[in-house]
Every structure is written in C-alpha cells, then in structure tokens.
Scaffold this motif. Structure first.
Motif, PDB file in Angstrom:
ATOM      1  N   PRO A  78       0.814  -1.213   0.000  1.00 35.20           N
ATOM      2  CA  PRO A  78       0.000   0.000   0.000  1.00 35.20           C
ATOM      3  C   PRO A  78       0.847   1.262   0.000  1.00 35.20           C
ATOM      4  CG  PRO A  78       0.105  -0.917   2.210  1.00 35.20           C
ATOM      5  CD  PRO A  78       0.861  -1.864   1.321  1.00 35.20           C
TER       6      PRO A  78
ATOM      7  N   ASN B  53       1.945   5.612  -6.510  1.00 37.19           N
ATOM      8  CA  ASN B  53       1.344   4.413  -7.087  1.00 37.19           C
ATOM      9  C   ASN B  53       2.038   4.067  -8.400  1.00 37.19           C
ATOM     10  OD1 ASN B  53      -0.451   4.361  -4.995  1.00 37.19           O
ATOM     11  ND2 ASN B  53      -2.220   5.031  -6.180  1.00 37.19           N
TER      12      ASN B  53
ATOM     13  N   ASP C   3      -3.348   2.068  -3.650  1.00 40.28           N
ATOM     14  CA  ASP C   3      -4.030   2.668  -2.515  1.00 40.28           C
ATOM     15  C   ASP C   3      -4.401   1.599  -1.493  1.00 40.28           C
ATOM     16  OD1 ASP C   3      -3.861   5.208  -3.624  1.00 40.28           O
ATOM     17  OD2 ASP C   3      -5.749   4.962  -4.728  1.00 40.28           O
ATOM     18  N   GLN C   4      -4.653   2.019  -0.254  1.00 35.09           N
ATOM     19  CA  GLN C   4      -4.938   1.088   0.825  1.00 35.09           C
ATOM     20  C   GLN C   4      -6.145   0.213   0.512  1.00 35.09           C
ATOM     21  OE1 GLN C   4      -3.198   0.394   3.533  1.00 35.09           O
ATOM     22  NE2 GLN C   4      -4.712  -1.107   4.254  1.00 35.09           N
ATOM     23  N   GLY C   5      -7.204   0.807  -0.036  1.00 40.71           N
ATOM     24  CA  GLY C   5      -8.399   0.035  -0.364  1.00 40.71           C
ATOM     25  C   GLY C   5      -8.122  -1.025  -1.416  1.00 40.71           C
ATOM     26  N   ASP C   6      -7.366  -0.663  -2.439  1.00 43.37           N
ATOM     27  CA  ASP C   6      -7.019  -1.627  -3.483  1.00 43.37           C
ATOM     28  C   ASP C   6      -6.119  -2.728  -2.924  1.00 43.37           C
ATOM     29  OD1 ASP C   6      -8.455  -0.154  -5.332  1.00 43.37           O
ATOM     30  OD2 ASP C   6      -6.711   1.043  -5.926  1.00 43.37           O
ATOM     31  N   TYR C   7      -5.253  -2.370  -1.997  1.00 43.38           N
ATOM     32  CA  TYR C   7      -4.369  -3.372  -1.384  1.00 43.38           C
ATOM     33  C   TYR C   7      -5.184  -4.389  -0.581  1.00 43.38           C
ATOM     34  CZ  TYR C   7      -1.020  -5.359   1.913  1.00 43.38           C
ATOM     35  OH  TYR C   7      -0.284  -6.233   2.683  1.00 43.38           O
ATOM     36  N   GLU C   8      -6.161  -3.920   0.190  1.00 42.73           N
ATOM     37  CA  GLU C   8      -6.997  -4.838   0.967  1.00 42.73           C
ATOM     38  C   GLU C   8      -7.797  -5.749   0.043  1.00 42.73           C
ATOM     39  OE1 GLU C   8      -9.314  -2.328   3.462  1.00 42.73           O
ATOM     40  OE2 GLU C   8      -7.620  -1.776   4.764  1.00 42.73           O
ATOM     41  N   THR C   9      -8.279  -5.191  -1.070  1.00 45.47           N
ATOM     42  CA  THR C   9      -9.001  -6.016  -2.048  1.00 45.47           C
ATOM     43  C   THR C   9      -8.083  -7.069  -2.647  1.00 45.47           C
ATOM     44  OG1 THR C   9     -10.466  -4.167  -2.596  1.00 45.47           O
ATOM     45  CG2 THR C   9     -10.329  -5.973  -4.187  1.00 45.47           C
TER      46      THR C   9
ATOM     47  N   GLN D 207      -7.590  -9.910  -0.215  1.00 44.91           N
ATOM     48  CA  GLN D 207      -8.787 -10.771  -0.167  1.00 44.91           C
ATOM     49  C   GLN D 207      -8.846 -11.691  -1.378  1.00 44.91           C
ATOM     50  OE1 GLN D 207     -12.081  -8.057   0.217  1.00 44.91           O
ATOM     51  NE2 GLN D 207     -11.561  -7.480   2.321  1.00 44.91           N
TER      52      GLN D 207
END
Length: 273
Positions: A153, A197, A223-229, A232
């Motif tokens: 991230p 990025n 981004d942090q959200g894309d990293y968490e996705t 998963q």
C-alpha cells in the motif's frame, strides 16, 4: 587575475545550473533520501570540477610556450587555504552521508526492533531460490504467497525480510531505492515507505547460476483500499487451490532451472571431451 575571474564565473554558473534543475519526484522514502544525498554531493562536485578544469586549462594555455619553466615557489597561505577547504568538503560529505546511512529507511538493523511489532506496517517475507522468488505475507489471514508480484500500500511503512534457500542472491528494486543481499541461513531486513502508485520492476543482482537473468518480479504500489481487495483476492484463490497452483508454478520454475543446469553441465562435459 583573468584566470581567477574565469574560475569564479564558472563556479557561479555551475551553482546556478545545479539549483535550476528540478529534482525528480521520489517513489519512496528510501529513494528520496538517496536522491537528496546525490544532489548535495553534486552541488559540491560540479563547482570543484569546473574550477579545477578552468585553472588547469588556463595554466596549460599561459605556459604553453615556456622553454625555461621556473620551480614553483612556496605559498603557505595557498596551501593552508586548500587544506582547510578540502577538510570542510570532506566533513560535509561525511556528515551528509552518515545522516542518510543511519536512517532506518536506508539501513535497518536488528536492534531497531522486530518488524512484526509495528502494527501499522506491512511485512513481506522474501525468499530467493534458483531461480525464482517466494513472497509471503505473514500478517494476512491464511497462506498468502506469490511468486512474481509484490503488492504494497501507498504511504505505509513496508518491511522486506529477505533470505535465500540455496545460494547467494540479491533483492533489488532500483526505482524504490531498495537493494539487499539474500543470504542462506540469514534474514536481512530493509524498510521503506512507497510514495507513488505504480508498478516497479525488481530482479536479482547477484549472479546465481545459469537462469539468473530470469529472476524478475514486479512491485505494485496501490491505494490502501485496493491493497486490501488484492489481499482478499489472494486469500480466496488460496482457499480454492490458488496456493497449490502457485506451488506447482514454483516447482515448475525450479524444474526448469534444474533442466537448464543439466543442459549447462552436459555442454561443459561435451566441451571437455
């Protein structure tokens, strides 16, 4: 007098040129520190180089037709001046370099703590082998491993814990300012914070055998959200057999490497015969 004026003008022009150059945006805190140090050293080196060259060319031109050169006279003031100037420059270089080398983003040592204790950071385990990589995420739920891509991230501290399962390798991502040896039986840690990025290429920089040139991988900063996705998705693919496929791919790479080594050995044997 004319030579002194020329040297002074050359120094001023070099300093103005150096200040006019816009620094390139760094992709990580590590690259930023290294680039800033290089710029500082460049600001010192350019004027010194130009002044030295101007004096050299002036001296050669002025005395080019001298058939009876006279010995140089002692000038203590001049000798003291350049000795003090040299000492100041070396002190500046030493202080500037130490300030960068002592930063955890450039040199991380075991006494700085266990990366796993930093709850806000991301830890990536890197294991090199002939001729590939295994990247693991020990903080993630499940067994998240990859072989050709690292996802991290943006704007978060990232630790890479690097080792090797066979011979000496080296983990390097030049655009992020990262480079560390991968040594069998030893874990070396490097730390950085990605700032931009993008996708950055990494590779092994220590010759390790016939397929050394195939040891490429990508580091993707998101981004942090894309990293968490992404995590998963890796966990989902792992629970459905994705990790097994990754393992098979790694085994296939190892087999291909062994085949390459066998071909190289056969070729050497044929040449010896």
């Amino acid at each position: 007098m004319r030579g002194k004026r020329s040297a002074l003008l050359a120094g001023v022009a070099a300093a103005a040129l150096a200040l006019a150059v816009e620094p390139v945006a760094a992709q990580s805190t590590t690259a930023n520190l290294i680039n800033e140090l290089n710029a500082k050293l460049l600001y010192v080196a350019i004027p010194i180089t130009l002044v030295t060259e101007v004096v050299l060319f002036y001296t050669v031109y002025k005395y080019r037709k001298s058939d009876a050169p006279k010995p140089t006279k002692e000038n203590r003031r001049l000798e003291i001046t350049w000795t003090v100037a040299t000492a100041i420059i070396l002190l500046f270089v030493g202080v500037a370099s130490y300030g960068v080398l002592a930063d955890p983003a450039v040199t991380y040592t075991p006494d700085m703590g266990d990366p796993m204790d930093d709850e806000d950071a991301v830890v990536v385990d890197v294991e090199a082998y002939q001729w590939g990589w295994t990247f693991g995420y020990p903080q993630a739920e499940g067994n998240v491993t990859t072989s050709t891509e690292i996802a991290v991230p943006k704007d978060r501290v990232v630790y890479f814990r690097i080792t090797s399962s066979d011979v000496l390798h080296a983990f390097a991502v030049p655009e992020l300012g990262l480079k560390q040896d991968a040594i069998p039986g030893q874990t070396n840690t490097i730390r950085t914070t990605p700032l931009e990025n993008g996708q950055y290429q990494g590779y092994c920089t220590e010759y390790c055998g016939v397929a050394h040139s195939q040891m490429y991988f990508n580091v993707t900063v998101m981004d942090q959200g894309d990293y968490e996705t992404w995590l998963q998705e890796q966990q989902s693919s792992g629970s459905s057999g994705g990790n097994q496929s990754s393992g098979n791919a790694s085994a296939g790479n190892a087999s291909a490497g062994n085949a390459s080594a066998g071909n190289a050995s056969a070729l050497l044997a044929a040449q010896s015969a």
